[in-house]
Design an enzyme around this catalytic site. Sequence first.
Site, PDB file in Angstrom:
ATOM      1  N   CYS A 157       1.085  -0.972   0.186  1.00 45.75           N
ATOM      2  CA  CYS A 157      -0.054   0.059  -0.083  1.00 45.75           C
ATOM      3  C   CYS A 157       1.000   1.505  -0.223  1.00 45.75           C
ATOM      4  CB  CYS A 157      -1.093   0.126   1.565  1.00 45.75           C
ATOM      5  SG  CYS A 157      -2.373   1.040   0.863  1.00 45.75           S
TER       6      CYS A 157
ATOM      7  N   CYS B 278       0.220   3.935   1.469  1.00 45.37           N
ATOM      8  CA  CYS B 278      -0.541   5.161   2.519  1.00 45.37           C
ATOM      9  C   CYS B 278       0.962   5.525   3.748  1.00 45.37           C
ATOM     10  CB  CYS B 278      -1.194   4.503   3.370  1.00 45.37           C
ATOM     11  SG  CYS B 278      -1.420   3.758   4.378  1.00 45.37           S
TER      12      CYS B 278
ATOM     13  N   LYS C 225     -12.599  -5.009   2.486  1.00 48.18           N
ATOM     14  CA  LYS C 225     -11.289  -3.917   3.846  1.00 48.18           C
ATOM     15  C   LYS C 225     -12.780  -2.751   3.549  1.00 48.18           C
ATOM     16  CE  LYS C 225      -7.370  -1.331   4.284  1.00 48.18           C
ATOM     17  NZ  LYS C 225      -5.709  -1.043   4.303  1.00 48.18           N
TER      18      LYS C 225
ATOM     19  N   ARG D 113     -10.242   7.935   3.646  1.00 50.70           N
ATOM     20  CA  ARG D 113     -10.766   6.553   2.834  1.00 50.70           C
ATOM     21  C   ARG D 113     -12.111   5.952   2.523  1.00 50.70           C
ATOM     22  NH1 ARG D 113      -5.516   4.936   6.661  1.00 50.70           N
ATOM     23  NH2 ARG D 113      -3.826   6.168   4.994  1.00 50.70           N
TER      24      ARG D 113
ATOM     25  N   GLU E  34     -16.490  -8.268  -3.738  1.00 50.53           N
ATOM     26  CA  GLU E  34     -15.365  -7.719  -3.926  1.00 50.53           C
ATOM     27  C   GLU E  34     -13.917  -9.328  -3.505  1.00 50.53           C
ATOM     28  OE1 GLU E  34     -13.623  -4.742  -3.646  1.00 50.53           O
ATOM     29  OE2 GLU E  34     -14.494  -3.385  -3.141  1.00 50.53           O
TER      30      GLU E  34
ATOM     31  N   LYS F 291     -11.455  -7.893   7.095  1.00 53.38           N
ATOM     32  CA  LYS F 291     -10.982  -6.124   8.117  1.00 53.38           C
ATOM     33  C   LYS F 291     -11.605  -5.600   7.818  1.00 53.38           C
ATOM     34  CE  LYS F 291      -7.045  -3.571   8.768  1.00 53.38           C
ATOM     35  NZ  LYS F 291      -5.584  -3.221   8.049  1.00 53.38           N
TER      36      LYS F 291
ATOM     37  N   SER G 298      -6.095  -3.272  15.315  1.00 55.66           N
ATOM     38  CA  SER G 298      -4.775  -1.734  16.411  1.00 55.66           C
ATOM     39  C   SER G 298      -6.789  -1.799  17.333  1.00 55.66           C
ATOM     40  CB  SER G 298      -4.405  -0.977  15.731  1.00 55.66           C
ATOM     41  OG  SER G 298      -5.654  -0.832  15.329  1.00 55.66           O
TER      42      SER G 298
ATOM     43  N   TYR H  78      -2.466  -8.740  16.556  1.00 51.54           N
ATOM     44  CA  TYR H  78      -1.218  -8.463  17.575  1.00 51.54           C
ATOM     45  C   TYR H  78      -1.351  -9.228  19.267  1.00 51.54           C
ATOM     46  CZ  TYR H  78      -1.379  -4.415  14.771  1.00 51.54           C
ATOM     47  OH  TYR H  78      -1.854  -3.854  13.747  1.00 51.54           O
TER      48      TYR H  78
END
Length: 326
Positions: free
Chosen positions: A116, A118, A191, A213, A229, A244, A270, A309
Amino acid sequence: MQRFRRLRKNETIRSMMRETRLHPADFIYPIFVIEGENIKNPVASMPGVYQYSIDRLGEIMEEVKASGISGVLLFGIPACKDEMGSQAYARDGITQRAVAYIKKNYPDIYCIVDVCLCEYTSHGHCGVVKDGKILNDETLPLLSAMSVTLAEAGADMIAPSDMMDGRVAAIREALDENGFTDIPIMAYSAKFASAYYGPFRDAAHSAPGFGDRKSYQMDFANGQEALREIYSDIQEGADVVMVKPGLAYLDVLKEAAMTVSLPLAVYNVSGEYSIVKAAAANGWIDERRIVTENLTAMKRAGAKIIITYHALDMAKWLAESNTPGE
């Protein structure tokens, strides 16, 4: 009367009847690699997560190696950003060098790399910007170039997360043309434009400089569009498809699992991680039990790969006990 409780009487029988089990091999651990030397920066909004310079990357990689999880997902943070995100596809970019370091020193650890723009653009958007508009087709060659340089560095899998239309086909063609026909693509297919990404944007220095976004990430109200998608990415050549975030989208993950034969990944993002960490720090929840329940739900819904994580902690807890929930 059906007496379902007969099969719940004690842990032995519950374990025998258990339909879903977690294993360290289910997990991929995200890592943030930053330009510089002797850096291990804590991410304030993600307790226990750090940015690592390459010379200190071995610290976390040793933990990954000892944990028994399957691999890592890399995100790079360059020293310099520009309008076109040129460090994303530079052969000597931070992410390319991190991949080379990992594959040289930890060749058995599977190395997936996020693709990506970004983190590399001065405006913080995932594609080329002109007059405030994110341009789809003009972005595809840059994503393709990034994928090729990462494959050259030794990446085991390419994971485009940009949500530009047609990017899987463009990346597949570029990889094949450059001799990387054996490198798989894990597409961030469904996503969603989600508030759960906030802490990640602190960690990756990737917040958009203007707007949001929503013109390229999905509306979180749409489940059928998510399936379209996913089907489109499969047709374009994806080897693995992803949903996601995770927890708020288990319905999408489950429906995809019932209709798609490709392996499914889910990203325990996150915000989901930080919510658990904050509540646990305040003594409001049992962190181990909550994390176990959350990750089991994702696997039960159909995920073959869980990006989280919590991966290192969960692997440690599984080593301590064979019980994936109580």
